[in-house]
Design an enzyme around this catalytic site. Structure first.
Site, PDB file in Angstrom:
ATOM      1  N   HIS A  72      45.777 -24.407 -59.041  1.00 47.61           N
ATOM      2  CA  HIS A  72      46.338 -24.615 -60.368  1.00 47.61           C
ATOM      3  C   HIS A  72      46.869 -26.044 -60.503  1.00 47.61           C
ATOM      4  CE1 HIS A  72      47.546 -20.083 -59.874  1.00 47.61           C
ATOM      5  NE2 HIS A  72      46.247 -20.226 -60.061  1.00 47.61           N
ATOM      6  N   TYR A 135      59.411 -24.195 -55.207  1.00 48.48           N
ATOM      7  CA  TYR A 135      59.021 -25.464 -55.818  1.00 48.48           C
ATOM      8  C   TYR A 135      59.930 -25.819 -56.991  1.00 48.48           C
ATOM      9  CZ  TYR A 135      56.158 -22.176 -58.624  1.00 48.48           C
ATOM     10  OH  TYR A 135      55.706 -21.121 -59.385  1.00 48.48           O
TER      11      TYR A 135
END
Length: 471
Positions: A72, A135
């Site tokens: 992605h 993240y």
């Protein structure tokens, strides 16, 4: 495999994917477990990471080894790390440009992290049960933002990622299995640049400088009024990286009137403050054009370090605008003088007078350099391409400083008239009995800093000749 302790903080750029960085983190452990500073802005910027201003923290918990997610590419920067467990990370550059399709892989444990630039495809495969992948991102997730993702199939033959656990045996989502091969991927374009004040002299020059560049948008005051908060709400700022403010109120004498004073402050300060606030909120680079009128003209050469000392309302509003823009972390203030571009200006007026046989009186005690808008636009474009240190840069044409009368005589000579047809008078004599703003007598800007940044402006006489030849 245990966590590696006692590393020194180090940031290693990834050669194959520009802007990507592998970060080695110090992890401190004892009989109780371990501790690390996963993101420490000051230290990591010093080590070489960009100041990407994260606003959201996400954690992906993966119950079993072999869980595989991606590839992605998202419309924001991200900083990925492992809280517990291990992963095999894989990244493919899906940005428009020469590195499109380049890949990089590395194994991450809790002592290693990776900075991933916007548009770089991200994927990972867990190597241990109970792995927590975390993240930071510098924009908020939304369904609209997700529609801007770019995807690549995990099994793409061109990227040829050697997954430790065969994809046939891995745990994948149905969506990830259906992503396209590289040949069918539409690269993610760069964030856009917005030019405001695009109908003015500088705006027109910027249109020419960026002609054919797809990622630059232009807005005139009728389409975007800096001082109108409603106009800001109609812009998807997520799409932009940079704003160039080429618009301003520049009617020096009218700024001294009650109505002009209000208009000058609205355009040059109130509007600029709204723009600066927007750029801070969205992490944008702001380029703002200022003026030699921020000085009183008592110094023969104005450096970037000289304190401002404006004489009139216009200069006061430009000085205030500089102060506002200086609060934007990523800013270039471009201070210029005696601007000449398309439309009515001093040079075109002198041409008209010369053609009509008029012998004008022109001030001879105001000294400075012309700035032609094509050179000013080229200098702005250089700053954004080269990205030197943010801050204030003087930018005019080069060469020896001259008076307005000197410039007028050059125009007259180019038109076949005599230099003596232009009479020189002092500013005091020229404006005697008139309601006007005070002008700085010395407007010459020190160009050392912009030249050191790699841009050398053309000498003003050369630029004037080219301008006149083209008319």
């Amino acid at each position: 495999m245990g966590v590696e302790f006692s590393k020194q903080l180090r940031a290693d750029p990834v050669a194959a994917i520009p802007g990507m960085v592998v970060v080695h983190l110090p992890v401190h452990g004892d009989n109780r477990g371990w501790f690390k500073e996963n993101w420490q802005r000051e230290k990591m910027i010093a080590a070489g990471l960009p100041d990407f201003a994260p606003v959201q923290n996400n954690i992906s918990f993966n119950a079993t080894a072999g869980t595989t997610r991606g590839i992605h590419a998202e419309p924001w920067d991200k900083y990925v790390s492992v809280a517990t467990g291990r992963i095999f990370g894989a990244w493919v550059d899906l940005r428009e440009g020469p590195s499109f399709g380049n890949s990089f892989t590395v194994e991450l444990d809790s002592s290693t992290a990776v900075f991933v630039p916007r548009g770089v495809g991200n994927a990972f495969q867990t190597l241990e049960d109970g792995t927590a992948y975390t993240y930071l991102v510098n924009d908020h997730w939304s369904a609209e933002a997700q529609s801007q993702y770019t995807f690549l199939n995990l099994a793409d033959e061109t990227a040829a990622i050697e997954w430790p656990i065969s994809l046939a045996d891995a745990e994948l989502s149905d969506k990830d299995r259906q992503h396209p091969r590289l040949e069918d991927v539409v690269p993610m374009g760069p964030r856009r640049t917005l030019v405001l004040g695009a109908a003015g002299q500088l705006g027109l020059a910027l249109r020419e400088a960026y002609a054919g560049v797809e990622h630059v948008d232009f807005a005139s005051r009728s389409g975007f009024d800096l001082a109108n908060p409603e106009h800001y709400a109609g812009v998807n700022w997520r799409d932009y990286d940079t704003v160039i403010n080429a618009g301003a109120y520049t009617k020096v004498d009218e700024a001294e009137t009650p109505d002009g004073r209000k208009e000058a402050w609205a355009a040059n300060v109130t509007g600029v403050a709204l723009l600066a606030k927007t750029c801070i909120r969205h992490g944008l680079t702001l380029v703002h054009v200022s003026s030699d009128y921020v000085f009183d003209g008592t110094e023969a050469l104005h450096t970037e370090e000289e304190p401002v000392s404006p004489l009139g309302v216009y200069g006061q509003t430009k000085a205030a605008g500089e102060a506002v823009v200086s609060t934007v972390p990523r800013h270039y203030i471009v201070r210029t003088s005696w601007v000449i571009g398309e439309g009515n200006n001093f040079v075109s007026t002198m041409q008209t007078l010369a053609a009509r046989g008029i012998t004008p009186s022109v001030v001879n005690d105001q000294i400075g350099r012309l700035t032609f808008t094509n050179d000013l636009a080229a200098g702005i474009k250089h700053l954004l391409d080269a990205r030197p240190e943010y801050g204030l840069y003087n930018l005019s044409n080069g060469g020896e400083p001259e008076s307005w009368a000197d410039i007028a005589r050059l125009v007259y000579q180019h038109a076949g008239r005599l230099a003596e047809d232009v009479a020189g008078v002092t500013t005091a004599v020229y404006f005697r009995g008139k309601e006007t703003a005070q002008r700085p007598l010395n407007s010459t800007l020190d160009l050392t800093k912009i030249i050191d940044a790699g841009f050398t402006p053309a000498p003003q006489r050369e630029a004037l000749r080219l301008y006149l030849d083209a008319r």
